[in-house]
Design a protein around this motif. Structure first.
Motif, short mmCIF file in Angstrom:
data_model
loop_
_atom_site.label_atom_id
_atom_site.label_comp_id
_atom_site.label_asym_id
_atom_site.label_seq_id
_atom_site.Cartn_x
_atom_site.Cartn_y
_atom_site.Cartn_z
N ALA A 58 45.33 27.18 46.19
CA ALA A 58 45.87 25.90 45.72
C ALA A 58 47.17 26.12 44.95
O ALA A 58 48.09 25.28 45.02
N GLY A 59 47.27 27.24 44.23
CA GLY A 59 48.50 27.53 43.51
C GLY A 59 49.66 27.79 44.44
O GLY A 59 50.78 27.32 44.19
N VAL A 60 49.41 28.50 45.53
CA VAL A 60 50.47 28.76 46.50
C VAL A 60 50.94 27.46 47.15
O VAL A 60 52.15 27.19 47.25
N VAL A 61 50.00 26.63 47.58
CA VAL A 61 50.37 25.38 48.25
C VAL A 61 51.02 24.39 47.26
O VAL A 61 52.09 23.84 47.53
N GLY A 62 50.37 24.17 46.11
CA GLY A 62 50.89 23.21 45.15
C GLY A 62 52.20 23.65 44.53
O GLY A 62 53.14 22.86 44.41
N GLY A 63 52.29 24.93 44.13
CA GLY A 63 53.53 25.42 43.56
C GLY A 63 54.66 25.44 44.56
O GLY A 63 55.80 25.05 44.25
N GLY A 64 54.35 25.87 45.79
CA GLY A 64 55.38 25.87 46.83
C GLY A 64 55.89 24.48 47.16
O GLY A 64 57.10 24.27 47.34
N LEU A 65 54.97 23.52 47.21
CA LEU A 65 55.38 22.15 47.50
C LEU A 65 56.23 21.58 46.36
O LEU A 65 57.19 20.84 46.60
N ALA A 66 55.89 21.92 45.12
CA ALA A 66 56.68 21.45 43.99
C ALA A 66 58.10 21.99 44.05
O ALA A 66 59.08 21.27 43.82
N VAL A 67 58.24 23.28 44.37
CA VAL A 67 59.57 23.87 44.51
C VAL A 67 60.33 23.22 45.65
O VAL A 67 61.53 22.91 45.55
N LEU B 256 60.11 20.22 46.82
CA LEU B 256 60.52 18.84 46.56
C LEU B 256 61.49 18.71 45.39
O LEU B 256 62.14 17.67 45.25
N THR B 257 61.58 19.71 44.55
CA THR B 257 62.48 19.61 43.40
C THR B 257 63.77 20.41 43.58
O THR B 257 64.77 20.11 42.94
N ARG B 258 63.75 21.43 44.45
CA ARG B 258 64.92 22.30 44.57
C ARG B 258 65.62 22.22 45.92
O ARG B 258 66.57 22.97 46.15
N PHE B 259 65.19 21.36 46.81
CA PHE B 259 65.84 21.22 48.11
C PHE B 259 66.10 19.74 48.38
O PHE B 259 65.28 18.88 48.06
N ASP B 260 67.25 19.48 48.95
CA ASP B 260 67.62 18.12 49.32
C ASP B 260 67.66 18.03 50.84
O ASP B 260 68.44 18.71 51.50
N PHE B 261 66.79 17.21 51.41
CA PHE B 261 66.70 17.11 52.86
C PHE B 261 66.18 15.73 53.22
O PHE B 261 65.58 15.04 52.39
N PRO B 262 66.42 15.27 54.44
CA PRO B 262 65.95 13.94 54.85
C PRO B 262 64.43 13.86 54.78
O PRO B 262 63.72 14.77 55.19
N GLY B 263 63.94 12.76 54.24
CA GLY B 263 62.50 12.55 54.16
C GLY B 263 61.85 13.11 52.91
O GLY B 263 60.63 13.08 52.79
N ARG B 264 62.66 13.61 51.96
CA ARG B 264 62.07 14.17 50.75
C ARG B 264 61.30 13.12 49.96
O ARG B 264 60.23 13.39 49.41
N GLY B 265 61.83 11.90 49.89
CA GLY B 265 61.15 10.83 49.16
C GLY B 265 59.82 10.48 49.78
O GLY B 265 58.84 10.19 49.08
N VAL B 266 59.77 10.50 51.13
CA VAL B 266 58.51 10.18 51.82
C VAL B 266 57.47 11.25 51.51
O VAL B 266 56.30 10.95 51.25
N LEU B 267 57.91 12.50 51.52
CA LEU B 267 56.97 13.58 51.26
C LEU B 267 56.43 13.52 49.84
O LEU B 267 55.28 13.88 49.60
N LYS B 268 57.25 13.06 48.88
CA LYS B 268 56.76 12.93 47.51
C LYS B 268 55.60 11.95 47.44
O LYS B 268 54.68 12.11 46.63
N VAL B 269 55.63 10.92 48.27
CA VAL B 269 54.53 9.96 48.31
C VAL B 269 53.28 10.60 48.91
O VAL B 269 52.19 10.51 48.37
N PHE B 270 53.47 11.32 50.03
CA PHE B 270 52.33 11.92 50.70
C PHE B 270 51.75 13.09 49.91
O PHE B 270 50.58 13.46 50.11
N ALA B 271 52.55 13.69 49.02
CA ALA B 271 52.06 14.84 48.27
C ALA B 271 50.86 14.50 47.40
O ALA B 271 50.03 15.36 47.12
N LEU B 272 50.77 13.24 46.95
CA LEU B 272 49.66 12.82 46.11
C LEU B 272 48.55 12.14 46.90
O LEU B 272 47.60 11.61 46.33
#
Length: 583
Positions: A78-87, A89-105
């Motif tokens: 869970a740490g690998v998946v959750g930590g990787g996903l946090a990085v 969504l916070t350190r990369f700018d790409f199309p669909g980032r906002g959508v993924l932030k919704v699906f992340a929860l």
């Protein structure tokens, strides 16, 4: 005597009101939280404590070690998946980032039971994905299916990673970019900068996520049940079902001790973090990685993550329209119908589980609202020693697995005693709201305490200086100011009770199965479409309540979402502090 008289004379009317109000609250907490725990402990010591011998030479020890092992591995995955996903969504700018932030929860909207079911029918031995791979490449479904411990770890990873995701996202959002720039200006490459600057800064967030994940994994019951993994929670239910209450009590006591130790460890670390995390300077905006290759890889990775996160929800909605008994060896169900939903809302017998869960959760929500709010106010306004004891007492159920809460209630209220006011709740409908109240009153308490912390006590003092009594001040000034946070906590308590399964399966009366138990019964009877129809209603209810709760916690978020976004990562924080039911 003179000192006692002087102290009494120095107490204000507000102070005396706090102490008087604390008495019934203390009685409730002792009666329904502390007393059941000690009742279970005393039951486990029957016959000289012989039940504990099973931990030295029996299956309970193996089950405990298996639970701890699964929990440790769940923390890692869970740490690998959750930590990787946090990085991502916070350190990369790409199309669909906002959508993924919704699906992340999105996993937070999955009820524990139906969530475990969806993973089982997606990735289990007879699931959709193994059958699809068999049709495409000819591999045996059993060779690619997630079963046993692997299945439990898959469910834990994809439902518990939000603990790490929320904590790491908040940590990265509050980081000072100037420290990163200084490190790289001094010659460090990006990998060295992460190792020497960011990871030490994120240590508190990682430890917090690890402790939460470990506690919830230790309490997990539904995933081991469907994948037939003999964890300690499974052994507790098996012992209770076979009538060996001494062994069930001993197993519950051991699991309670482990869970409470981790709760105390988390509280200690959080206090240590608060005492040592003060820093000077103003954080600068984070610089998001925007290279072409980085953006492309991030976008592809995000697409894969979205598909994985959406798959369980899509499976729930798909299987909700399945005709019962028609899906056998096919990849997807061959027949679909709306009759599953029509039956639920037209047949009184099918409607009963919905009514039982909604009504019992409503009663538990009212009780949690009253006790949680008043306890939060007493703890905040208490002068002197004693407030910490109330805080620990009301938060104890958060550390206890649902199976343990159920065993505690069954043990304490199976016969009339002076300690439970002569009431026998076992076998009656009233045991359900009592179980939900005990499990989820910490939700209301924490939300109320957070709201109360934002209210200056001088507001209450001003009202009392103008002639308002303590009760009128609490009713007309403090409670309205706390309303948003209190309502959000109450809604979360309701929806958690609405989808509760772990404690329900231990205590529910046979004629009044709550919704989650009915889902399991339907699935066990091969009425898969009906089971998932119930589950889809649960999921929608939870999703709606989470949205309302977030809007109440931060009403300005929707307005801010319409404004141009800066590159300072922002993540919802109210959900980060909420306990989530174990799968």
């Amino acid at each position: 005597m003179n000192r006692l008289t002087a102290r009494r004379s120095s107490l204000t009317a507000s102070d005396r009101f706090v102490y008087v109000l604390a008495l019934p609250i203390l009685a409730i907490l002792l009666l329904y939280i502390v007393f059941p725990m000690f009742a279970t402990l005393f039951t486990s010591l029957g016959e000289g404590g012989s039940a504990y011998g099973d931990f030295s030479d029996g299956s309970s020890q193996a089950a405990l070690l298996l639970s701890v092992g699964i929990s440790l591995v769940s923390v890692l995955t869970a740490g690998v998946v959750g930590g990787g996903l946090a990085v991502l969504l916070t350190r990369f700018d790409f199309p669909g980032r906002g959508v993924l932030k919704v699906f992340a929860l999105l996993p937070m909207a999955l009820p524990p039971l139906i969530g475990a079911l969806s993973f089982y029918y997606l990735y289990g031995p007879s699931g959709i994905m193994p059958r699809l791979l068999q049709a495409l490449v000819g591999v045996s479904p059993n060779s690619v299916a997630f079963d046993g411990v692997a299945g439990v770890l898959l469910v834990h990873t994809l439902t518990m990673y939000p603990y790490f995701y929320l904590a790491v996202s908040a940590g990265l959002a509050g980081s000072d970019a100037s420290l990163e720039e200084a490190s790289m200006n001094l010659g460090a490459n990006r990998a060295t900068m992460w190792r020497t600057v960011l990871l030490p800064m994120l240590t508190p967030a990682l430890v917090s996520g690890a402790l939460l994940t470990f506690m919830v994994s230790m309490a997990s019951f539904t995933a081991p049940q469907f994948y037939n993994v003999n964890t300690l929670t499974m052994r507790i239910v098996a012992s209770k079902t076979s009538g060996d209450y001494e062994l069930a009590a001993a197993q519950s006591t051991v699991l309670s001790v482990v869970s409470i130790l981790f709760l105390l460890l988390m509280r200690w670390y959080q206090n240590r973090r608060l005492a040592s995390s003060a820093s000077k300077g103003t954080p600068q905006a984070l610089k998001v990685v925007r290279g072409v290759l980085s953006r492309t890889l991030a976008a592809v990775g995000s697409l894969v993550v979205v598909l994985i996160l959406v798959a369980p929800v899509a499976a729930i909605l798909l299987l909700a329209f399945t005709v019962d008994g028609t899906w056998t060896t096919q990849i997807l169900p061959p027949q679909y119908t709306f009759a599953n939903f029509v039956e639920i809302f037209s047949d009184p017998r099918s409607m009963r589980p919905l009514l039982v869960s909604s009504q019992m959760s409503g009663l538990a929500m009212i009780g949690s609202l009253v006790v949680g709010v008043l306890t939060a106010w007493v703890v905040a306004r208490w002068k002197g020693k004693g407030a910490g004891m109330l805080d620990v007492m009301i938060m104890l159920p958060w550390a206890l697995p649902g199976t343990v809460v159920g065993i505690n209630i069954v043990t304490a209220f199976a016969s009339p005693t002076p300690f439970n006011l002569g009431q026998v709740f076992v076998g009656t409908l009233w045991i359900l709201p009592l179980a939900y109240f005990i499990r989820f009153v910490p939700l209301v308490f924490r939300n109320a305490a957070a709201s109360l912390a934002q209210i200056d006590p001088s507001v209450e003092e001003a009202a009392q200086s103008l002639g308002a009594g303590p009760w009128r001040t609490l009713r007309t000034i403090t409670l309205p100011l706390m309303a948003r946070g209190v309502i959000a906590g109450a809604l979360l308590a309701f929806v958690q009770g609405f989808g509760e399964y772990v404690a329900s399966v231990v205590v529910y009366p046979a004629r009044y199965a709550p919704l989650s138990v009915e889902i399991y019964n339907r699935q066990y009877a091969n009425e898969l479409g009906s089971a998932f129809a119930y589950g889809s209603l649960q999921m929608v209810a939870i999703l709606v309540v989470l949205i309302i709760s977030e809007a109440l916690q931060d009403p300005g978020r929707l307005r801010r979402a319409r404004k141009p976004k800066s590159f300072i990562a922002t993540q919802p924080t109210s959900l980060a502090t909420q306990p989530v039911a174990a799968v």
